[in-house]
Design an enzyme around this catalytic site. Structure first.
Site, PDB file in Angstrom:
ATOM      1  N   LYS A  55       0.842  -1.202   0.000  1.00 19.08           N
ATOM      2  CA  LYS A  55       0.000   0.000   0.000  1.00 19.08           C
ATOM      3  C   LYS A  55       0.877   1.253   0.000  1.00 19.08           C
ATOM      4  O   LYS A  55       1.957   1.202   0.569  1.00 19.08           O
ATOM      5  CB  LYS A  55      -0.900   0.035   1.244  1.00 19.08           C
ATOM      6  CG  LYS A  55      -1.804  -1.143   1.446  1.00 19.08           C
ATOM      7  CD  LYS A  55      -1.084  -2.307   2.099  1.00 19.08           C
ATOM      8  CE  LYS A  55      -0.389  -1.954   3.362  1.00 19.08           C
ATOM      9  NZ  LYS A  55       0.539  -2.979   3.852  1.00 19.08           N
ATOM     10  N   ARG A  85       8.611   6.691   1.810  1.00 22.46           N
ATOM     11  CA  ARG A  85       7.319   7.304   2.087  1.00 22.46           C
ATOM     12  C   ARG A  85       7.401   8.805   2.345  1.00 22.46           C
ATOM     13  O   ARG A  85       6.370   9.466   2.487  1.00 22.46           O
ATOM     14  CB  ARG A  85       6.652   6.588   3.257  1.00 22.46           C
ATOM     15  CG  ARG A  85       6.102   5.219   2.882  1.00 22.46           C
ATOM     16  CD  ARG A  85       5.842   4.361   4.078  1.00 22.46           C
ATOM     17  NE  ARG A  85       7.066   3.834   4.642  1.00 22.46           N
ATOM     18  CZ  ARG A  85       7.119   2.878   5.578  1.00 22.46           C
ATOM     19  NH1 ARG A  85       6.003   2.383   6.062  1.00 22.46           N
ATOM     20  NH2 ARG A  85       8.269   2.443   6.027  1.00 22.46           N
TER      21      ARG A  85
END
Length: 358
Positions: free
Chosen positions: A99, A171
């Site tokens: 994800k 991220r």
């Protein structure tokens, strides 16, 4: 189960999360670690050794070599996903994605199209969905006599990231995973809200103004309020800058659900949630009547191995029984991505309301 009937997994990339998933494949009764590839052969070898891959595991010095291995059934993709997921599907490999599944729903639609045109299964790695606790919680939420009609959902996932994470993790890099905390921690929160709401999409999303970005503009903390046409409301908050908290609270007309460790249970082999029905105070307002009760669910196989087991089962049905790919999982992923897109759009528009359209 004979080795020849087990579903063979190939890993492309040696991300930290791949360590957890490789253990899950090793624990799943119907799967086997068949191959791992990295941009460096030495790195792939070191990863295989450090994570106890079987001696027979193929080790490759490129991602493409894993995709070209004719014996790989499933490709696990912990990389920024669009290119590699589409390439894997084109090689007739079933695809497990980390994800977020894409940077936007348009990208994810390309992945879905590639998987559908090649007849391969697609699933994201939201592991908590596969824990037996999740189905037990859903039983309570679906009981109109105990929970009633859903009114409100709140979820949060926060963690205090290290200085190294905030500086170097993909991220927080705008050219790698530009969604930041929204695409990572926020993904879990929004999936939880949709799960409680039986995957009914909200009509309107308004981002919260209390967001934090890094020097590159990547989100480190954010949240939003979600509104349904029937009056339901959901809220979430996610952050890389606050103490670890992982909650779902769902409120109904008759009951309430509370879970405080929904992403990763406090203990690997058991997990709990609290359920309350018709709670209140006693006559003197000195104590609760009908206090929330704790429900403990045990499992011998951890949730990530149960996820692998379910994915391998679907792949085996396609491979050995000529079954069609299950559309449930990509549909759920797409709905989660749609809400993430709406939150981002609301932020980009100065916290204005954004309407969701499928």
């Amino acid at each position: 189960m004979a080795e020849t009937t087990k579903i063979r997994f190939g890993f492309i990339g040696c991300a930290e999360i791949a360590r957890k998933v490789s253990r899950a494949v090793a624990l799943a009764p119907n799967a086997v670690l068949h191959a791992v590839g990295s941009r460096s052969l030495d790195k792939a070898r070191a990863f295989a050794v450090a994570n106890g891959f079987p001696a027979a595991t193929k080790v490759y010095g490129s991602y493409e070599a894993v995709l070209d291995d004719p014996d790989v059934d499933v490709v696990y993709v912990p990389l920024p996903t669009l290119r590699w997921a589409v390439l894997a599907a084109g090689k007739k490999k079933h695809v497990m994605l980390e994800k977020p599944v894409a940077l936007n729903v348009g990208e994810f639609d390309e992945i879905i199209a590639a998987c559908e045109s090649n007849g391969v299964q697609l699933m994201d790695c939201t592991m908590w969905m596969h824990h037996p606790r999740t189905s037990k919680m859903k039983e309570f939420l679906s009981d109109v006599n105990r929970f009633g009609q859903l009114k409100s959902i709140h979820s949060n996932f926060t963690l205090t990231a290290s200085a190294d994470f905030l500086e170097n993790d993909i991220r927080v890099k705008p050219d790698l995973d530009a969604l930041g905390a929204l695409g990572d921690a926020g993904w879990y929160c929004l999936r939880a809200i949709l799960w409680v709401a039986n995957y009914e999409l909200p009509k309107t999303v308004i981002a919260l103004r209390s967001l934090v970005r890094n020097q590159f503009g990547v989100l480190l903390a954010c949240g939003a309020t979600l509104y349904w046409e029937d009056g339901k409301v959901g809220t979430f908050y996610c952050s890389f800058l606050a103490n670890m908290t992982v909650d779902i609270t769902a409120l109904g007309t008759k009951g309430a659900l509370h879970v405080h460790d929904f992403i990763v249970p406090y203990e690997e082999k058991e997990a709990s949630f609290f359920a309350a029905t018709e709670s209140g105070y006693d006559e003197g307002v000195t104590k609760w009547v009908n206090k929330p009760s704790e429900h403990v669910i045990k499992t011998e196989i951890p949730q990530e191995a149960l996820m692998v087991n379910e994915f391998a089962r679907l792949v085996a049905d396609i491979k050995f029984k000529n079954a069609k790919p299950e559309k449930k999982w990509p549909t759920i992923s797409r709905k989660t991505q749609l809400v993430i897109d709406a939150v981002k759009a609301s932020i980009d528009k100065g916290f204005e309301p954004v309407q969701i359209q499928e």
